[in-house]
Enzyme design. Structure first.
Site, mmCIF file in Angstrom:
data_model
loop_
_atom_site.group_PDB
_atom_site.id
_atom_site.type_symbol
_atom_site.label_atom_id
_atom_site.label_comp_id
_atom_site.label_asym_id
_atom_site.label_seq_id
_atom_site.Cartn_x
_atom_site.Cartn_y
_atom_site.Cartn_z
ATOM 1 N N CYS A 1 -4.782 10.477 -25.378
ATOM 2 C CA CYS A 1 -4.557 11.315 -26.549
ATOM 3 C C CYS A 1 -5.673 12.359 -26.721
ATOM 4 O O CYS A 1 -6.795 12.149 -26.287
ATOM 5 C CB CYS A 1 -4.532 10.454 -27.800
ATOM 6 S SG CYS A 1 -3.423 9.066 -27.656
ATOM 7 N N HIS B 1 2.503 -10.699 9.214
ATOM 8 C CA HIS B 1 2.736 -11.819 8.299
ATOM 9 C C HIS B 1 3.729 -11.456 7.193
ATOM 10 O O HIS B 1 3.799 -12.145 6.183
ATOM 11 C CB HIS B 1 1.406 -12.291 7.707
ATOM 12 C CG HIS B 1 0.424 -12.715 8.758
ATOM 13 N ND1 HIS B 1 0.605 -13.827 9.545
ATOM 14 C CD2 HIS B 1 -0.721 -12.139 9.196
ATOM 15 C CE1 HIS B 1 -0.399 -13.930 10.397
ATOM 16 N NE2 HIS B 1 -1.211 -12.916 10.206
#
Ligand code: AGP
Length: 626
Positions: A2, A522
């Site tokens: 902001c 893997h």
């Protein structure tokens, strides 16, 4: 995140506010709004507040304000990035009191918002939004008007009412408030959320970032936590929590507004990538003493204290976390101290093993990331020494650390971190060299040689920028229509891959993953279909052959291989479909150079896919709330 702006003076307030909000756009936001003071009727009379809010860009708000007259000379404005409540007009700031006479804009988070809201509602206050900020408007209203039934005396004074409201709030705030009953006055407060104020020739200004003020003034006051400011067209009064006047420290801003502009580049991201040779040089200036030893005078820790360090944690978020992964390799190699790298958002919620001989290194471009700050505070309570690496002078990370290295990247406007990442790696490399020197693991001669090679990376980056753009473009064409991409590498190459994948995701919205290349078999190798882009860091290193053999597995499955290789490596072309070169460089420094083509690649893919590279969707420049 902001942004706040406010102005009171003799100019048209809506113009000043819009230009300030535009300067803050780089922080990311989803809605914008202003509160402007206006005389209620054509003949004057009581002042009222005109609140205009829009979801979307500041340009939309500007169009809406074009229909308003130019009479108002006092107002506050805000760009909001949704936290409490959805990005809607009702949730956009400013928020007002029940009677609409008081309006506030706020950055930060009110932790006790739910209790305060319930309490205020029980006394009849009506809430118009889902935000935490709105409680401020109602608290100020009560303090202004008084609530004898709740034991709240009337202050009848905006500044005093803001001060009273702040005593009820737990959390962080940068706040600006106006009141229709006090035309021309803006009351400002700060705790853990940046606020700067300044006097210009045509009035008084407030913003959450100095960049919104520098058209008007270069002498600014960065409010400290617990300080308040009352702005009027004639001047600014500063006070503390008790309302006692204080003498502020004035900071002169000497950097040029050009820094905040694109300087001829099509976007800030490319401009900032191209600034990286300078960042390397600036971050190293003055760091080596004439006797060849490292000199980091803002360290805040004596060499004796550093020598006692037996464990290092690097804590950071996002790109800064990836800089930490690179530092781990260097600290362990040169200082032989175990180094763990943790996402600050994880570190702060577990119970890490910390002793007085633990060094916590907090890395944050903005210096205000909430998780990193919370982790610093936690580490200090547990007795660790904390060292900050940040790009923002005087930021909370700098202030709350025992020592600091500034990355000298200058203001980074694009949401995607590029030049600050390179500044972080260079700074962390300095720290690793220093620890190696202090621990006696590196000789003065070795430090001097490594320092010189570190400095050489500036020219190496320039070579990449000058010669590899076409190769990057070809590689980007190979990625742009893919559903996903895989980044792989080993050692330093793995750390760089994580950053490459993050950059591609955030600016081009193309899904990407990064893996240590040895892990491919893997699981991730199942992803590889013919044409699937695999971006591999295959630079000259002790694990080069291992990376090449992992790439052969990808080649066998038809992957479209983009290799980052060392200039002169022609063999890699046998396996790679596209090659981007970096100059020969010691493996320890290849993160600095090899990151550059990956930044360029992410940007190029994003541009090809029509994305706004400077302001990716859903992202803000810094995350000061959770
Ligand atoms: C990446 O491009 C982002 N800017 C983001 O990951 C960033 O590094 C992260 O939010 C941490 O920010 P900080 O360095 O300001 O603490």
């Amino acid at each position: 995140m902001c942004g706040i702006v406010g102005y009171t003076g003799s100019d048209t307030a809506k113009d000043v506010l819009i230009s300030g909000l535009k300067r803050l756009e780089y922080r990311g936001y989803d809605s914008a709004g202003v509160a402007l003071e206006r005389a209620a009727g054509p003949g004057g009379g009581a002042t009222c507040l005109d609140i205009v809010r829009r979801v979307g860009k500041v340009a939309g708000l500007e169009s809406e304000l074009a229909h308003r007259d130019d009479a108002s000379t006092c107002g506050i404005g805000h760009t909001r990035w949704a936290t409490h409540g959805r990005p809607t007009t009702a949730n956009a700031h400013p928020h007002t009191s029940c009677d609409g006479r008081i309006a506030v804009v706020h950055n930060g988070i009110i932790e006790n918002f739910a209790e305060l809201r319930a309490e205020l509602e029980s006394r009849g206050h009506r809430f118009a939004s889902e935000t935490d900020t709105e409680v401020f408007a109602h608290l100020i209203e009560e303090a202004y008007d008084g609530r004898p039934d709740a034991g709240i005396p009337a202050t009848g004074d905006l500044m005093a009412a803001v001060r009273a409201a702040c005593t009820r709030v737990v959390g962080a705030y940068g706040l600006a408030a106006v009141c229709a009953d006090e035309p021309g006055v803006i009351a400002v407060a700060r705790k853990d959320s940046p606020i700067v104020v300044g006097r210009g020739e045509r009035g008084s200004y407030v913003a959450s970032d100095v960049i919104a003020l520098i058209d008007a003034t270069r002498d600014v006051v960065v409010l400290e936590d617990g300080q308040f400011a009352r702005l009027t067209p004639e001047g600014i009064e500063f006070s503390d929590e008790q309302g006692r006047p204080i003498e502020p420290d004035v900071t002169h801003i000497d950097w040029d507004i050009d820094l905040a502009e694109k300087g001829g580049y099509p976007d800030f991201m490319l401009k900032e990538i191209c600034e990286q040779p300078r960042v390397v040089r600036d971050t190293l200036v003055g760091r080596l003493s004439p006797t060849g030893e490292l000199d980091i005078d803002e360290l805040g820790l004596s060499f004796e204290e550093l020598d006692l360090i037996d464990r290092v944690y690097v804590i950071a978020c996002g790109t800064s976390y990836h800089a930490g992964l690179i530092a781990k390799n260097l600290i362990e190699a040169w200082a032989r101290i175990p180094c763990e790298v943790e996402a600050a958002s994880e570190f702060r919620y577990r119970n890490p093993i910390i002793t007085p001989s633990t060094l916590v290194v907090a890395v944050s471009q903005s210096g205000e990331t909430a998780d990193t700050l919370a982790a610093i505070r936690d580490a200090r309570i547990k007795g660790a020494k904390v060292f900050g690496i940040t790009n923002v002078v005087g930021s909370p990370v700098a202030r709350e650390s025992d020592g600091v290295i500034y990355t000298k990247a200058n203001k980074e406007i694009a949401v995607a971190s590029t030049k600050s990442f390179i500044g972080q790696i260079v700074s962390l490399t300095l720290l690793a060299l220093l620890l190696g020197q202090v621990k006696g693991k590196l000789t003065v001669g070795q430090v001097r040689m490594l320092f010189r090679e570190l400095g050489d990376t500036a020219a190496q980056i320039q070579w990449i920028l000058d010669t590899q753009r076409e190769a990057v473009h070809e590689a980007a064409l190979a990625c742009k229509d893919a559903p996903s991409a895989l980044f792989v590498g080993r050692g330093m190459g793995a750390a760089i891959s994580y950053e490459g994948a993050l950059k591609l995701k955030e600016v081009s919205y193309l899904h990407a993953e990064a893996y240590a290349a040895g892990e491919m078999k893997h699981g991730p190798i199942a992803l590889i279909d013919p044409g699937f882009p695999v971006i591999a860091v295959a630079t000259d290193s002790p694990v080069y052959d291992k990376v090449v053999s992992n790439l052969k597995e990808c080649e066998a499955r038809g992957a479209n291989i983009i290799a980052l290789a060392t200039e002169g490596d022609e063999d890699i072309r046998r396996i790679a479909d596209h090659v981007i070169y970096i100059p020969p460089v010691r493996d320890a420094f290849c993160a600095i150079t090899a990151s550059v083509p990956l930044q360029l690649l992410a940007r190029e893919v994003a541009v090809m896919r029509g994305c706004d590279v400077d302001q990716p969707r859903n992202l803000a420049k810094s995350v000061t709330v959770e």
